[in-house]
Design an enzyme around this catalytic site. Structure first.
Site, short mmCIF file in Angstrom:
data_model
loop_
_atom_site.label_atom_id
_atom_site.label_comp_id
_atom_site.label_asym_id
_atom_site.label_seq_id
_atom_site.Cartn_x
_atom_site.Cartn_y
_atom_site.Cartn_z
N THR A 88 -1.32 0.97 5.81
CA THR A 88 -0.37 1.12 4.71
C THR A 88 -1.16 1.05 3.41
OG1 THR A 88 1.37 0.05 6.01
CG2 THR A 88 1.73 0.23 3.63
N LYS A 164 6.05 5.32 4.26
CA LYS A 164 5.81 3.99 4.84
C LYS A 164 6.07 2.89 3.82
CE LYS A 164 4.71 0.55 7.33
NZ LYS A 164 3.36 0.20 7.79
N LYS A 232 1.84 -7.25 -0.86
CA LYS A 232 0.97 -6.12 -1.19
C LYS A 232 1.73 -4.81 -1.10
CE LYS A 232 -1.27 -4.08 1.87
NZ LYS A 232 -1.15 -2.84 2.73
#
Length: 284
Positions: A88, A164, A232
């Site tokens: 990701t 994503k 994150k």
């Protein structure tokens, strides 16, 4: 196929095992070493790129940049190799990676995944895939070995990474929604398990609600996906949203709440710890 794999965290190890089980010749590089049955460990990332395809499952933009770009790995890759990025990463970095791959003459397919380590171990990941059609077709056997369904999302790899990031943003919103709803029902004497049974049986029957309502009810928050990584990903979503004409207020709110949960000591726990932070705060 001969497949290189870079990154042997919980997800990478599961992917490696499933690739071996599917009959592929797998060779791995991992910064901290390790081993997986049937996998050949190699000395450098460049060694992993001497394969038909290479799958990277690293933590973030910086990890990929350090392992591959700073060391000039793409330029030394076997001719014809396809690089699959399942991490990701930010949309901006995905766009930059496309340029680096084009310069090096290496095909690039984005294939981030939906699923926690237990899902990866079963080979049941959902794979969000984007890239040139010819490259996508060449790596189909790799993706089929690690997932139950491949979702084609166009020819631009950055699109799959945007999807994503958006999915993870929505999961975080679902976690916070359940926590805030449970705060109301807790305060009025409704057993939490009964409330979650209600919403799962009526309004919200999806996997994210089932998985995370169970984690919230159990209250253990053992990491399947660490809160620091969730934070994150929410940061990546905010970065991707920055060029938009209007702000995304729900994203800003859930990012702020996840930040508080991490700062309160939850960084290494499952990212559903945000729900625990919300519930505790509401009960004070």
């Amino acid at each position: 196929m001969e497949i290189g794999l870079i990154g042997l965290g919980a997800m990478g190890r599961a992917m490696a095992a499933n690739l071996v089980a599917a009959g592929h010749d797998v060779k791995c590089w991992n910064r901290s070493g390790g081993e997986v049955a049937g996998v050949t460990m190699v000395a450098t990332p460049a060694d992993a790129f001497q394969a038909d395809a290479v799958l990277t499952m690293l933590a973030d933009d910086a990890a990929i940049s350090t392992a591959l770009l700073d060391a000039g790995v793409l330029a030394a890759a076997r001719p014809g190799v396809v690089h699959i990025v399942s991490s990701t990463i930010s949309v901006a970095f995905s766009q930059a990676l496309q340029e680096h791959h084009q310069k090096a003459g290496v095909a690039y397919v984005a294939a981030p995944v939906l699923g926690r380590p237990d899902v990866a171990a079963k080979g049941e990941l959902n794979i969000l895939a984007a890239g040139a059609p010819a490259a996508m077709e060449r790596v189909r056997p790799v993706l089929e070995a690690i997932g139950k369904k491949i979702w084609p999302l166009g020819e631009q790899p950055a699109g799959a990474h945007a999807a994503k990031v958006a999915c993870n943003m929505m999961i975080a919103m679902a976690i916070e929604a359940m926590a805030e709803a449970a705060s109301l029902t807790d305060a009025n004497g409704v057993p939490r398990d009964d409330f979650f049974e209600l919403i799962l049986g009526t309004l919200f029957a999806g996997r994210s609600y089932r998985v995370y309502s169970k984690i919230i009810s159990e209250g253990t928050y053992q990491p399947g996906f660490k809160a620091q990584l969730g934070l994150k990903d929410l940061r990546l979503a905010r970065e991707a949203a920055a060029p938009l004409a209007a702000p995304l207020p729900m994203l800003d709110a859930v990012h702020a709440q996840m930040s508080k949960a991490v700062e309160a000591g939850g960084a290494e726990r499952d990212w559903a710890i945000m729900a625990d932070y919300t519930l505790r705060s509401a009960a004070k």
